[in-house]
Design an enzyme around this catalytic site. Structure first.
Site, PDB file in Angstrom:
ATOM      1  N   ASP A  34     -56.170  11.833 -58.893  1.00 42.02           N
ATOM      2  CA  ASP A  34     -54.802  12.392 -58.905  1.00 42.02           C
ATOM      3  C   ASP A  34     -54.781  13.913 -59.007  1.00 42.02           C
ATOM      4  O   ASP A  34     -53.724  14.524 -59.143  1.00 42.02           O
ATOM      5  CB  ASP A  34     -53.987  11.768 -60.045  1.00 42.02           C
ATOM      6  CG  ASP A  34     -54.620  12.022 -61.415  1.00 42.02           C
ATOM      7  OD1 ASP A  34     -55.647  12.738 -61.469  1.00 42.02           O
ATOM      8  OD2 ASP A  34     -54.102  11.508 -62.428  1.00 42.02           O
ATOM      9  N   GLY A  35     -55.960  14.547 -58.982  1.00 38.47           N
ATOM     10  CA  GLY A  35     -56.027  16.014 -58.999  1.00 38.47           C
ATOM     11  C   GLY A  35     -56.269  16.612 -60.370  1.00 38.47           C
ATOM     12  O   GLY A  35     -56.510  17.815 -60.498  1.00 38.47           O
ATOM     13  N   GLU A  36     -56.202  15.795 -61.411  1.00 36.38           N
ATOM     14  CA  GLU A  36     -56.424  16.341 -62.755  1.00 36.38           C
ATOM     15  C   GLU A  36     -57.879  16.755 -62.937  1.00 36.38           C
ATOM     16  O   GLU A  36     -58.792  16.144 -62.388  1.00 36.38           O
ATOM     17  CB  GLU A  36     -56.031  15.297 -63.812  1.00 36.38           C
ATOM     18  CG  GLU A  36     -54.536  15.078 -63.868  1.00 36.38           C
ATOM     19  CD  GLU A  36     -54.110  14.099 -64.966  1.00 36.38           C
ATOM     20  OE1 GLU A  36     -54.990  13.549 -65.663  1.00 36.38           O
ATOM     21  OE2 GLU A  36     -52.904  13.892 -65.122  1.00 36.38           O
ATOM     22  N   ARG A  89     -49.699  40.449 -64.068  1.00 35.02           N
ATOM     23  CA  ARG A  89     -48.725  41.365 -63.452  1.00 35.02           C
ATOM     24  C   ARG A  89     -47.293  41.034 -63.856  1.00 35.02           C
ATOM     25  O   ARG A  89     -46.413  41.877 -63.767  1.00 35.02           O
ATOM     26  CB  ARG A  89     -48.882  41.353 -61.917  1.00 35.02           C
ATOM     27  CG  ARG A  89     -50.099  42.146 -61.460  1.00 35.02           C
ATOM     28  CD  ARG A  89     -50.421  41.917 -59.995  1.00 35.02           C
ATOM     29  NE  ARG A  89     -51.006  40.608 -59.801  1.00 35.02           N
ATOM     30  CZ  ARG A  89     -51.426  40.133 -58.627  1.00 35.02           C
ATOM     31  NH1 ARG A  89     -51.313  40.879 -57.550  1.00 35.02           N
ATOM     32  NH2 ARG A  89     -51.955  38.940 -58.534  1.00 35.02           N
ATOM     33  N   GLN A  90     -47.059  39.792 -64.300  1.00 36.29           N
ATOM     34  CA  GLN A  90     -45.733  39.442 -64.863  1.00 36.29           C
ATOM     35  C   GLN A  90     -45.843  39.724 -66.356  1.00 36.29           C
ATOM     36  O   GLN A  90     -46.011  38.817 -67.179  1.00 36.29           O
ATOM     37  CB  GLN A  90     -45.389  37.975 -64.586  1.00 36.29           C
ATOM     38  CG  GLN A  90     -44.029  37.534 -65.109  1.00 36.29           C
ATOM     39  CD  GLN A  90     -42.852  37.920 -64.203  1.00 36.29           C
ATOM     40  OE1 GLN A  90     -43.003  38.036 -63.004  1.00 36.29           O
ATOM     41  NE2 GLN A  90     -41.681  38.127 -64.795  1.00 36.29           N
ATOM     42  N   HIS A 124     -54.451  44.107 -66.273  1.00 32.06           N
ATOM     43  CA  HIS A 124     -53.537  44.892 -65.433  1.00 32.06           C
ATOM     44  C   HIS A 124     -52.674  45.857 -66.249  1.00 32.06           C
ATOM     45  O   HIS A 124     -52.421  46.981 -65.829  1.00 32.06           O
ATOM     46  CB  HIS A 124     -52.651  43.943 -64.616  1.00 32.06           C
ATOM     47  CG  HIS A 124     -51.692  44.670 -63.733  1.00 32.06           C
ATOM     48  ND1 HIS A 124     -52.097  45.446 -62.668  1.00 32.06           N
ATOM     49  CD2 HIS A 124     -50.335  44.767 -63.768  1.00 32.06           C
ATOM     50  CE1 HIS A 124     -51.034  45.979 -62.087  1.00 32.06           C
ATOM     51  NE2 HIS A 124     -49.968  45.580 -62.746  1.00 32.06           N
ATOM     52  N   LYS A 186     -46.084  54.117 -54.039  1.00 29.07           N
ATOM     53  CA  LYS A 186     -45.927  52.815 -53.382  1.00 29.07           C
ATOM     54  C   LYS A 186     -44.608  52.142 -53.767  1.00 29.07           C
ATOM     55  O   LYS A 186     -44.199  52.209 -54.912  1.00 29.07           O
ATOM     56  CB  LYS A 186     -47.102  51.903 -53.806  1.00 29.07           C
ATOM     57  CG  LYS A 186     -47.016  50.489 -53.283  1.00 29.07           C
ATOM     58  CD  LYS A 186     -48.222  49.654 -53.688  1.00 29.07           C
ATOM     59  CE  LYS A 186     -48.003  48.883 -54.958  1.00 29.07           C
ATOM     60  NZ  LYS A 186     -49.103  47.974 -55.308  1.00 29.07           N
ATOM     61  N   ARG A 188     -42.958  48.221 -53.350  1.00 29.44           N
ATOM     62  CA  ARG A 188     -43.223  46.863 -52.872  1.00 29.44           C
ATOM     63  C   ARG A 188     -41.968  46.293 -52.209  1.00 29.44           C
ATOM     64  O   ARG A 188     -40.888  46.302 -52.788  1.00 29.44           O
ATOM     65  CB  ARG A 188     -43.682  45.964 -54.036  1.00 29.44           C
ATOM     66  CG  ARG A 188     -44.049  44.558 -53.586  1.00 29.44           C
ATOM     67  CD  ARG A 188     -44.874  43.810 -54.610  1.00 29.44           C
ATOM     68  NE  ARG A 188     -46.260  44.257 -54.703  1.00 29.44           N
ATOM     69  CZ  ARG A 188     -47.204  43.961 -53.802  1.00 29.44           C
ATOM     70  NH1 ARG A 188     -46.912  43.264 -52.726  1.00 29.44           N
ATOM     71  NH2 ARG A 188     -48.436  44.385 -53.983  1.00 29.44           N
ATOM     72  N   ASP A 212     -58.198  50.383 -56.628  1.00 32.00           N
ATOM     73  CA  ASP A 212     -57.083  49.637 -57.232  1.00 32.00           C
ATOM     74  C   ASP A 212     -57.683  48.599 -58.175  1.00 32.00           C
ATOM     75  O   ASP A 212     -58.843  48.228 -58.021  1.00 32.00           O
ATOM     76  CB  ASP A 212     -56.245  48.957 -56.145  1.00 32.00           C
ATOM     77  CG  ASP A 212     -54.791  48.748 -56.584  1.00 32.00           C
ATOM     78  OD1 ASP A 212     -54.488  48.963 -57.769  1.00 32.00           O
ATOM     79  OD2 ASP A 212     -53.967  48.369 -55.729  1.00 32.00           O
TER      80      ASP A 212
HETATM   81  C1  R5P Z   1     -50.204  45.948 -58.447  1.00 30.21           C
HETATM   82  O1  R5P Z   1     -49.569  46.352 -59.416  1.00 30.21           O
HETATM   83  C2  R5P Z   1     -51.686  45.895 -58.430  1.00 30.21           C
HETATM   84  O2  R5P Z   1     -52.249  46.969 -59.114  1.00 30.21           O
HETATM   85  C3  R5P Z   1     -52.212  45.861 -57.005  1.00 30.21           C
HETATM   86  O3  R5P Z   1     -51.855  47.075 -56.361  1.00 30.21           O
HETATM   87  C4  R5P Z   1     -51.641  44.711 -56.234  1.00 30.21           C
HETATM   88  O4  R5P Z   1     -51.809  43.521 -56.952  1.00 30.21           O
HETATM   89  C5  R5P Z   1     -52.312  44.570 -54.895  1.00 30.21           C
HETATM   90  O5  R5P Z   1     -51.748  43.486 -54.220  1.00 30.21           O
HETATM   91  P1  R5P Z   1     -51.898  43.345 -52.663  1.00 30.21           P
HETATM   92  O6  R5P Z   1     -53.373  43.391 -52.330  1.00 30.21           O
HETATM   93  O7  R5P Z   1     -51.295  42.006 -52.361  1.00 30.21           O
HETATM   94  O8  R5P Z   1     -51.132  44.455 -52.010  1.00 30.21           O
END
Ligand code: R5P
Length: 286
Positions: A34-36, A89-90, A124, A186, A188, A212
């Site tokens: 079942d994927g567990e 990131r969240q 992050h 940047k 997004r 990065d």
């Molecule tokens: C964002 O805050 C991170 O530092 C990276 O810049 C990001 O996760 C890169 O994501 P992607 O490769 O999808 O552009």
């Protein structure tokens, strides 16, 4: 000390064990129909000091880590190394009603008081560390990227971060070797699309290394590389701590005119030229 490898971090766990002059413990991993997930630590860890090494890539990485922590509950002391902490990131609530995913993850890992301390490689956002109920520390692998660039003897490289959030990383890569560094701007647009605002950066005729913390879809790096190319840069290299390389990230980056992609082994890939094993082993023996 027993090194317990998670399913996604076997190579790095073995490298850490080698640095420490030991072996990784044998574990069993399988999936039920079942994927567990099923996880078993075969070695007896009762009253032992154990170190679990597991990156959190996607959801199964978290389940695997929770199972490993539960499996070693009789250990005397438990350290958890998370080479790559997904969901970081969240790190706050951007819209009402959102889960703070990194906090949910941190609370889960610190459950039941089994874990004594946690180390994360280049989390992050350092603010995430406070979400853990136990001692949580960041290990900085950026200087290892700087050393790698220096050893490649790239002529007068300029280190460029794709956004303001990468400024500290670019600085940490550059500073020990006296490289110049700067960041771009940047915005997004969506999950896999970003816009890099043109900015006067002194890259004409220079070799550039774009750095990065995470490469996921490669959108950020591809945009940054295209812009830097348009500004007359010479050779362009890309280096990251955590290389997820989702979807067609590699093609996007190479098509943007990048000579070489470099990553660490927090997430194992063909680009994992730099190992964080020594950095982690040194911390464990400190
Ligand atoms: C964002 O805050 C991170 O530092 C990276 O810049 C990001 O996760 C890169 O994501 P992607 O490769 O999808 O552009």
């Amino acid at each position: 000390m027993k090194i317990i490898p998670g399913v996604s971090t076997q190579v790095l766990a073995a490298r850490i064990a080698t640095e420490l002059g030991g072996k990784v413990s044998l574990c069993e991993f399988k999936r039920f129909p079942d994927g567990e997930l099923y996880t078993r630590v075969v070695d007896d860890v009762k009253d032992e000091e154990v170190t679990i090494v597991q990156s959190l890539i996607a959801d199964s990485g978290m389940i695997d880590l929770l199972q490993l922590i539960d499996a070693v509950e009789e250990a005397h002391k438990t350290t958890v190394i998370i080479p790559y902490l997904g969901y970081a990131r969240q790190d706050k609530r951007f819209k009402p009603g959102e889960a703070i995913s990194s906090r949910a993850i941190a609370r889960g890992i610190s459950f039941a008081g089994i874990v004594d301390r946690i180390y994360i490689v280049n989390v992050h956002n350092h603010a995430v560390l406070r979400y853990f109920d136990v001692e949580a520390n960041n290990l900085d692998a950026a200087p290892l990227i700087g050393d790698y660039i220096a050893q490649k003897e790239i002529e007068e490289p300029v280190i460029i971060g794709p956004d303001e959030g990468a400024r500290e990383l670019a600085k940490a890569v550059a500073v020990h070797h006296g490289f110049d560094y700067d960041v771009l701007e940047k915005k997004r647009i969506s999950g896999d699309e970003v816009r890099i605002t043109p900015k006067e950066v002194c890259v004409a005729g220079k070799n550039v290394v774009i750095v990065d913390d995470i490469i996921s879809t490669g959108g950020t790096i591809a945009e940054a590389a295209s812009m830097i190319k348009a500004h007359g840069a010479n050779d362009i290299y890309v280096a990251c701590i955590h290389g997820l390389f989702m979807q067609n990230a590699t093609i996007r980056i190479l098509n943007a005119g990048v000579e070489e992609i470099i990553a660490t082994d927090t997430i194992q890939s063909i680009f994992s030229e730099i190992s964080v094993a020594k950095l982690i082993a040194e911390e464990l023996t400190r």
